[in-house]
Structures are given as structure tokens and as C-alpha cells.
Design an enzyme around this catalytic site. Structure first.
Site, PDB file in Angstrom:
ATOM      1  N   ARG A 155      34.144  24.699  62.904  1.00  0.00           N
ATOM      2  CA  ARG A 155      35.390  25.384  62.542  1.00  0.00           C
ATOM      3  C   ARG A 155      36.359  25.321  63.711  1.00  0.00           C
ATOM      4  O   ARG A 155      35.999  25.644  64.840  1.00  0.00           O
ATOM      5  CB  ARG A 155      35.097  26.835  62.155  1.00  0.00           C
ATOM      6  CG  ARG A 155      36.338  27.603  61.714  1.00  0.00           C
ATOM      7  CD  ARG A 155      36.008  29.003  61.215  1.00  0.00           C
ATOM      8  NE  ARG A 155      35.428  29.038  59.877  1.00  0.00           N
ATOM      9  CZ  ARG A 155      36.101  28.863  58.751  1.00  0.00           C
ATOM     10  NH1 ARG A 155      37.407  28.627  58.794  1.00  0.00           N
ATOM     11  NH2 ARG A 155      35.502  28.917  57.579  1.00  0.00           N
ATOM     12  N   ASP A 192      55.310  57.333  51.347  1.00  0.00           N
ATOM     13  CA  ASP A 192      55.121  56.702  52.662  1.00  0.00           C
ATOM     14  C   ASP A 192      53.818  55.922  52.748  1.00  0.00           C
ATOM     15  O   ASP A 192      53.476  55.407  53.820  1.00  0.00           O
ATOM     16  CB  ASP A 192      55.168  57.755  53.774  1.00  0.00           C
ATOM     17  CG  ASP A 192      54.040  58.771  53.652  1.00  0.00           C
ATOM     18  OD1 ASP A 192      53.265  58.682  52.668  1.00  0.00           O
ATOM     19  OD2 ASP A 192      53.914  59.640  54.534  1.00  0.00           O
ATOM     20  N   GLN A 248      32.937  39.266  62.288  1.00  0.00           N
ATOM     21  CA  GLN A 248      33.227  39.324  63.732  1.00  0.00           C
ATOM     22  C   GLN A 248      32.065  40.051  64.391  1.00  0.00           C
ATOM     23  O   GLN A 248      32.115  41.265  64.634  1.00  0.00           O
ATOM     24  CB  GLN A 248      34.563  40.047  63.973  1.00  0.00           C
ATOM     25  CG  GLN A 248      35.007  40.059  65.424  1.00  0.00           C
ATOM     26  CD  GLN A 248      35.679  38.764  65.873  1.00  0.00           C
ATOM     27  OE1 GLN A 248      36.182  38.015  65.045  1.00  0.00           O
ATOM     28  NE2 GLN A 248      35.676  38.493  67.163  1.00  0.00           N
ATOM     29  N   ASP A 292      27.357  28.994  48.463  1.00  0.00           N
ATOM     30  CA  ASP A 292      27.610  29.683  49.734  1.00  0.00           C
ATOM     31  C   ASP A 292      27.690  31.185  49.489  1.00  0.00           C
ATOM     32  O   ASP A 292      27.798  31.635  48.346  1.00  0.00           O
ATOM     33  CB  ASP A 292      28.914  29.167  50.358  1.00  0.00           C
ATOM     34  CG  ASP A 292      28.945  29.334  51.884  1.00  0.00           C
ATOM     35  OD1 ASP A 292      28.002  29.913  52.449  1.00  0.00           O
ATOM     36  OD2 ASP A 292      29.924  28.882  52.505  1.00  0.00           O
ATOM     37  N   LYS A 305      28.965  21.953  59.967  1.00  0.00           N
ATOM     38  CA  LYS A 305      30.369  22.384  59.956  1.00  0.00           C
ATOM     39  C   LYS A 305      30.807  22.758  61.365  1.00  0.00           C
ATOM     40  O   LYS A 305      30.059  23.428  62.090  1.00  0.00           O
ATOM     41  CB  LYS A 305      30.548  23.586  59.029  1.00  0.00           C
ATOM     42  CG  LYS A 305      31.962  24.171  59.044  1.00  0.00           C
ATOM     43  CD  LYS A 305      32.162  25.185  57.926  1.00  0.00           C
ATOM     44  CE  LYS A 305      31.845  26.591  58.343  1.00  0.00           C
ATOM     45  NZ  LYS A 305      32.155  27.590  57.319  1.00  0.00           N
TER      46      LYS A 305
HETATM   47  C1  R5P Z   1      30.871  31.090  56.923  1.00  0.00           C
HETATM   48  O1  R5P Z   1      29.885  31.060  57.592  1.00  0.00           O
HETATM   49  C2  R5P Z   1      30.798  31.463  55.483  1.00  0.00           C
HETATM   50  O2  R5P Z   1      29.529  31.284  54.963  1.00  0.00           O
HETATM   51  C3  R5P Z   1      31.798  30.666  54.669  1.00  0.00           C
HETATM   52  O3  R5P Z   1      31.440  29.298  54.721  1.00  0.00           O
HETATM   53  C4  R5P Z   1      33.197  30.846  55.162  1.00  0.00           C
HETATM   54  O4  R5P Z   1      33.490  32.219  55.326  1.00  0.00           O
HETATM   55  C5  R5P Z   1      34.156  30.227  54.192  1.00  0.00           C
HETATM   56  O5  R5P Z   1      35.457  30.416  54.665  1.00  0.00           O
HETATM   57  P1  R5P Z   1      36.643  29.571  54.083  1.00  0.00           P
HETATM   58  O6  R5P Z   1      36.557  29.601  52.590  1.00  0.00           O
HETATM   59  O7  R5P Z   1      37.890  30.251  54.615  1.00  0.00           O
HETATM   60  O8  R5P Z   1      36.515  28.175  54.638  1.00  0.00           O
END
Ligand code: R5P
Length: 309
Positions: A198, A41, A99, A222, A196
Site C-alpha cells: 500500500r 447545532d 490504526q 476479504d 499487496k
Molecule cells: C486491509 O488489510 C483490508 O483487509 C482491506 O484489504 C483494505 O481495508 C481494503 O481497503 P480499500 O478497499 O480502500 O483498498
């Protein structure tokens, strides 16, 4: 009284045996694997070695974190019941940190909840480049007695310097400025950061800073690549602006779904990462840095947390 001269035992899981073994070898600690059986399960039965020493270190990188959080709950509570006095979590990638506020009314701020929960289970948490953008310290997100944060940027900078000497280091968003600046300082690279916005999980708009890109070798740096769309957008713009090569270096290789295809379709050449998350792109191993941090934690065992006044 905790016996701090007793050796600590490092506990790992079979799907992360390579980085756990590297950490154990770097620090000279004995290592054992948590045995897992999955019932039909989906429930888990875990088995730990017996007896456990007074100090135990659990290595679990918390990408795809949901089931791993249950594993940590079971292992940590069992260890305490078995008499373990000092418990450390080494989580090179710390999930649920992004988050960190309610962007919409009613959204659960998972960073605070998961952080408090981990702090309840462990005395020390060691992690690498946690996603802490609206809080200043790991202790605010994970209020544990011994919080330790390392960065993958110096080791990635060293790798980049060997592979692409003189490359321009580019951060794909403002949040990456800290790692880009750190890496660029180390080897005297030129550096820049994009803007950026989003719009959704797979929808971002990137603006390149105003530079002469034609003929440049660029490495995008990054902390995390997940869907790859952030890096891919930046790479596409760089190629259009005449960059001769665009490579990518990240601390945490989440690379969900078709992320690598998305990157290569955007003109990315090499993709490099640390082994904080086990992935074929791993080229930089964090074992030495993690071992030094862990030794520091074990040399200075936590005092009991005082209740707030
Ligand atoms: C956001 O602030 C992080 O540093 C990354 O740039 C982000 O998590 C990248 O996410 P993804 O590859 O989905 O665009």
C-alpha cells in the site's frame, strides 16, 4: 446481585432497524429504538425506554464511527445511572481497529484508545472479523470482560458455493489468508493469496500468485472493502490473465465514495457482503450467529474485572 433470569432488552437505532429486528427475532429478545433528536447545532438528544431492565444490549455497527461513539457514551452512561447491571455492545463492524500502531512518529494509535474506551463502557463486546492484524486477540485491542469475535467467512463461503460452485477463492493480500483458508476448507475450493503493497489510501500495488488463471471463475474474498482499490487492482490483473469471471465477497461493505464504480470498471461482476454494515450488496445475514453469541454472553455474565497485580 444481577438477576440473570430477567430478559435482556435489545436497543437499536432507526438507521439499523433491519439487522436489529433480525437479531431480536433470532434470539427472541424484546427490542426498542433509541429516539434521537438533532439540535440545530448538531448536538444529539437521546431518549431510552423507562424503566430499563438489569441487562441491556446495544446494537451499533461502528462504520462512520465518530458520532456513533458519542451515542454509545451517552447511552451506556445513562444506562448505568438507570441501574443497568450488565451492558453488551453488539458492533458487527468495529471501527478504529486498523490504526493499531504508529506508522509515523506522533501518529495516534486509535485502536488502543477507542478499545479501552469501549471496554470502560461495556461488559461485553461482540463483533465480526475485527481488523486485528498486529494483535492476536480482541481482548488486547478491547480489554472488555467478555470479548467475542465471530467471522463472516463461513456464511460467505456457503453463499459463494451456491452462486459459483468450484470457484477459486482469492485473497487480495496476505492479511486475508485467514478468511480465504477458512472459506476454502469449508467447501473444498482451490484458493490463493496475492501480495499487496500500500502506498496511500487509494494507491495499492497487487501481485497475483503464479497460477493458470485463464478460464477460471474467481471470487475475491476479504474482510473489508473501503475505497475498493485493493479488490479492483486484483480484479484487473485477473481479467488480464484470462479469468472468465471475477466476483467479490466481503464481510464489511464500507464501500466509500465511488468504490462500487471502481470495482465494476475493473471487471468485477457481482459484489456480495454480510449485513454487518447495511448496504445494497448485503446477501448474507449474521443474525443467527450473533444471536448464538449473544445468548452465550447473557448466559455467562461477566465477573468484575480484577485490577492488574
Ligand atoms: C486491509 O488489510 C483490508 O483487509 C482491506 O484489504 C483494505 O481495508 C481494503 O481497503 P480499500 O478497499 O480502500 O483498498
Amino acid at each position: 446481585m444481577l438477576n440473570v433470569s430477567a430478559p435482556a432488552l435489545l436497543l437499536g437505532f432507526d438507521d439499523e432497524s433491519a439487522p436489529v429486528t433480525r437479531l431480536a427475532e433470532a434470539g427472541g429478545w424484546p427490542v426498542a429504538t433509541v429516539q434521537r433528536h438533532r439540535f440545530p447545532d448538531g448536538e444529539l438528544r437521546l431518549r431510552l425506554p423507562e424503566p430499563l431492565p438489569p441487562r441491556v444490549v446495544v446494537y451499533r455497527s461502528l462504520h462512520r464511527p465518530n458520532e456513533k461513539l458519542v451515542e454509545l457514551l451517552l447511552v451506556a452512561r445513562h444506562a448505568r445511572q438507570a441501574g443497568v447491571g450488565h451492558l453488551t455492545l453488539v458492533a458487527p463492524y468495529l471501527g478504529y481497529m486498523r490504526q493499531d500502531m504508529a506508522f509515523q512518529p506522533g501518529e495516534v494509535v486509535s485502536q488502543r484508545i477507542v478499545g479501552a474506551w469501549l471496554a470502560d463502557l461495556f461488559d461485553a463486546v461482540i463483533t465480526v472479523d475485527p481488523h486485528l492484524h498486529r494483535v492476536a486477540t480482541l481482548a488486547e485491542a478491547v480489554p472488555v470482560a467478555q470479548p467475542v469475535v465471530l467471522s463472516g467467512a463461513p456464511a460467505l463461503a456457503d453463499w459463494i458455493a451456491r452462486q459459483r460452485p468450484g470457484a477459486l477463492l482469492l485473497g487480495p493480500d496476505e492479511e486475508s489468508a485467514q478468511w480465504v483458508a477458512q472459506a476454502a476448507r469449508r467447501h473444498g475450493n482451490d484458493s490463493a493469496v496475492c501480495r499487496k503493497v500500500r502506498h496511500g489510501d487509494r494507491s495499492v500495488r497487487i501481485e497475483l500468485p503464479d497460477r493458470a488463471w485463464a478460464g477460471r471463475q474467481v471470487v475475491i474474498l476479504d474482510d473489508v472493502a473501503s475505497t475498493g482499490h485493493t479488490v479492483a487492482q486484483a480484479a484487473r490483473l485477473l481479467r488480464e490473465a484470462g479469468a472468465v469471471s471475477v466476483d467479490v465477497a466481503v464481510t464489511h461493505a464500507l464501500f466509500a465514495g465511488d468504490a462500487l464504480d471502481v470495482l465494476h470498471a475493473a471487471g468485477v461482476g457481482a459484489v456480495w457482503s454480510t449485513d454487518c454494515i447495511t448496504h445494497p450488496s448485503n446477501v448474507v445475514f449474521m443474525a443467527a450467529a450473533l444471536a448464538a453469541a449473544l445468548q452465550g454472553v447473557l448466559d455467562a455474565p461477566a465477573l468484575p474485572m480484577m485490577p492488574p497485580a
